[in-house]
Design a protein around this motif. Structure first.
Motif, short mmCIF file in Angstrom:
data_model
loop_
_atom_site.label_atom_id
_atom_site.label_comp_id
_atom_site.label_asym_id
_atom_site.label_seq_id
_atom_site.Cartn_x
_atom_site.Cartn_y
_atom_site.Cartn_z
N GLN A 119 0.75 -1.38 -0.03
CA GLN A 119 -0.12 0.14 -0.16
C GLN A 119 0.87 1.13 0.13
OE1 GLN A 119 -3.13 -0.39 3.08
NE2 GLN A 119 -2.75 -2.68 3.32
N LEU A 120 1.82 1.45 -0.84
CA LEU A 120 2.77 2.43 -0.92
C LEU A 120 3.04 2.64 -2.39
CD1 LEU A 120 6.30 1.31 0.53
CD2 LEU A 120 4.58 -0.09 -0.52
N PRO A 121 3.62 3.81 -2.67
CA PRO A 121 4.21 4.12 -3.94
C PRO A 121 5.08 2.83 -4.50
CG PRO A 121 4.22 6.11 -2.98
CD PRO A 121 3.99 4.91 -1.88
N GLY A 142 8.36 2.06 8.86
CA GLY A 142 7.60 3.30 9.08
C GLY A 142 8.50 4.49 8.58
N PHE A 143 7.75 5.19 7.63
CA PHE A 143 8.56 6.31 7.30
C PHE A 143 7.19 7.17 6.70
CE2 PHE A 143 8.32 3.52 3.46
CZ PHE A 143 7.91 4.58 2.35
N SER A 144 7.81 8.45 6.61
CA SER A 144 6.55 9.46 6.28
C SER A 144 7.18 10.67 5.40
CB SER A 144 5.81 10.11 7.42
OG SER A 144 6.80 10.75 8.22
N TYR A 182 3.70 5.89 5.59
CA TYR A 182 3.60 4.68 5.00
C TYR A 182 4.00 3.53 5.90
CZ TYR A 182 3.45 7.77 0.83
OH TYR A 182 3.10 8.45 -0.13
N GLY A 183 3.92 3.80 7.28
CA GLY A 183 4.25 2.60 8.08
C GLY A 183 3.60 1.20 8.00
N GLU A 184 4.43 0.17 7.87
CA GLU A 184 4.15 -1.12 7.81
C GLU A 184 3.05 -1.28 6.50
OE1 GLU A 184 5.51 -2.84 9.60
OE2 GLU A 184 5.92 -1.63 11.54
N SER A 185 3.31 -0.70 5.44
CA SER A 185 2.44 -0.47 4.51
C SER A 185 2.78 -1.60 3.55
CB SER A 185 2.41 0.49 3.68
OG SER A 185 3.80 0.93 3.34
N GLU A 186 3.64 -2.52 3.69
CA GLU A 186 3.97 -3.92 3.08
C GLU A 186 4.38 -4.85 3.88
OE1 GLU A 186 7.12 -3.37 0.27
OE2 GLU A 186 8.46 -3.14 1.69
N SER A 209 5.72 -15.75 14.23
CA SER A 209 4.94 -15.55 15.43
C SER A 209 3.71 -14.38 15.20
CB SER A 209 5.55 -15.34 16.62
OG SER A 209 6.37 -14.27 16.59
N GLY A 210 4.00 -13.81 14.16
CA GLY A 210 2.85 -12.78 14.06
C GLY A 210 3.11 -11.84 12.70
N TYR A 211 2.14 -11.21 12.19
CA TYR A 211 2.24 -10.49 11.23
C TYR A 211 1.19 -9.18 11.12
CZ TYR A 211 1.56 -8.76 6.27
OH TYR A 211 1.75 -8.20 5.11
N GLN A 212 2.01 -8.02 11.09
CA GLN A 212 0.80 -6.99 11.10
C GLN A 212 1.16 -5.98 9.49
OE1 GLN A 212 1.70 -4.72 14.59
NE2 GLN A 212 3.60 -4.08 13.91
N GLN A 213 0.04 -5.56 9.17
CA GLN A 213 0.11 -4.56 7.97
C GLN A 213 -0.90 -3.33 8.17
OE1 GLN A 213 -0.78 -6.26 3.95
NE2 GLN A 213 0.26 -4.57 2.99
N GLY A 214 -0.50 -2.36 7.84
CA GLY A 214 -1.42 -1.14 7.74
C GLY A 214 -1.03 0.09 7.35
N VAL A 215 -1.69 0.86 6.85
CA VAL A 215 -1.24 2.39 6.55
C VAL A 215 -2.19 3.48 6.90
CG1 VAL A 215 -2.43 2.10 4.37
CG2 VAL A 215 -0.49 3.62 4.57
N GLN A 216 -1.82 4.48 7.57
CA GLN A 216 -2.44 5.49 8.10
C GLN A 216 -2.83 6.60 6.90
OE1 GLN A 216 0.31 7.27 10.84
NE2 GLN A 216 -1.28 6.68 12.63
N ILE A 217 -4.12 7.07 7.08
CA ILE A 217 -4.65 7.67 5.93
C ILE A 217 -3.94 9.21 6.04
CG2 ILE A 217 -7.01 6.79 5.85
CD1 ILE A 217 -7.85 9.33 7.74
#
Length: 315
Positions: A119-121, A142-144, A182-186, A209-217
């Motif tokens: 979910q990033l360029p 994470g970067f912005s 663009y934090g955790e977007s892939e 043991s875990g996986y997380q993905q998300g992106v802030q608006i």
């Protein structure tokens, strides 16, 4: 020594390019001046994560444009008018580990699949971030990038009248702050050894043991400000000066340009989103401005000062 050693193919470098220019023209209609400032910089950090090779660059560009017009009206009056624009773009972008398609690493990729949908360029897609118990690798999780703009106009008029020096003026500015996260977007994988007792062994087996993905608006925050003032410096006596005046200010609370904010008003049902829980309201609902909090327009600040000189002969 703590028994650890790391190295990197990337240097820790800083590049900072800046320049400025100014022009003044004394014309028949008054003094016209202009000033422009430019600053572009980049700081490459080779160790944003534990393992080298996944450098990140802190980048920025600052610009300032200022145009002024000064006009005299006889020997006792002068007016100063200015407009200015300030822009600041800054953030961080991955350098190492990018250019790698997740599909080339064996992941199913794309929307509507059970795999990973970046979910990033596209230019920032790369090796996913992988966290172990004591180190991590991959592109930073994470970067912005932020874009700040300020538009400002101001005017000041001064007039000397006998023993009085009057000043009137005001200013207004509009501020824009846009931030793209663009934090955790892939995706971010965690391996802590819960399968084999060893985090790296779990990684080799492909048992996270875990996986997380998300992106802030994106945030599109805005605010507006206006202020007016009037003051007088009165030389009441040769050794006494009285300063008095008043200032008025109004500043809106920061708001979101696309109304992506919410508030709580107990018992009220939203008409903007009728399906929302009762008490959860949004800009556009009765009594809910786009700023959520109300703007105060009664901010008056009077001022009074005395300057007295005890003139004595000094031998």
């Amino acid at each position: 020594s703590n028994g650890a050693y790391t190295t990197s193919a990337f240097d820790n470098t800083l590049r900072d390019d800046k320049w400025s220019s100014r022009i003044d023209a004394n014309t028949k209609i008054g003094l016209i001046s202009g000033y422009y400032f430019f600053d572009q910089y980049a700081l490459t950090n080779p160790y944003p994560v534990s393992l080298p090779g996944f450098a990140i660059a802190g980048v920025g560009r600052a610009q300032n444009l200022n145009i002024g017009f000064t006009k005299s009206f006889g020997p006792s009056s002068v007016n100063e008018f200015r407009v200015s624009y300030v822009r600041n773009r800054y953030g961080s972008t991955p350098v190492g580990g990018v250019g790698v398609k997740l599909s080339s690493l064996g992941f199913v990729e794309g929307p509507g699949t059970l795999g990973i949908f970046p979910q990033l360029p596209a230019q920032y897609e790369g090796a996913p971030n992988i966290a172990f118990n004591s180190f991590s690798m991959g592109t930073p999780g994470g970067f912005s990038i932020s874009y700040n703009n300020t538009y400002q106009v101001m005017d000041n008029f001064s007039k000397v009248l006998g023993t009085h020096t009057w000043k009137f003026g005001g200013a207004a500015h509009y501020d824009q702050i846009t931030t793209k996260q663009y934090g955790e977007s892939e995706g971010n994988f965690q391996f802590d050894g819960q399968e084999t007792g060893n985090d790296f062994a779990d990684f080799l087996l492909g048992a996270p043991s875990g996986y997380q993905q998300g992106v802030q608006i994106p945030f599109h925050t805005r605010t507006k400000y206006a202020g007016l003032y009037a003051q007088d410096s009165w030389r009441a006596r040769p050794n006494l000066t009285v300063n008095y005046g008043v200032r008025w200010d109004a500043s809106t609370p920061f708001y979101e340009a696309f109304n992506q904010m919410e508030a709580l008003i107990y018992g009220e049902q939203s008409v903007v989103f009728p399906g929302s829980p009762k008490g959860w309201v949004f800009p556009g609902d009765p009594g809910v401005p786009i700023t959520i909090a109300p703007t105060r327009y009664n901010n008056f600040a009077p001022r009074l000062g005395l300057a007295w000189s005890d003139r004595k002969r000094v031998v």
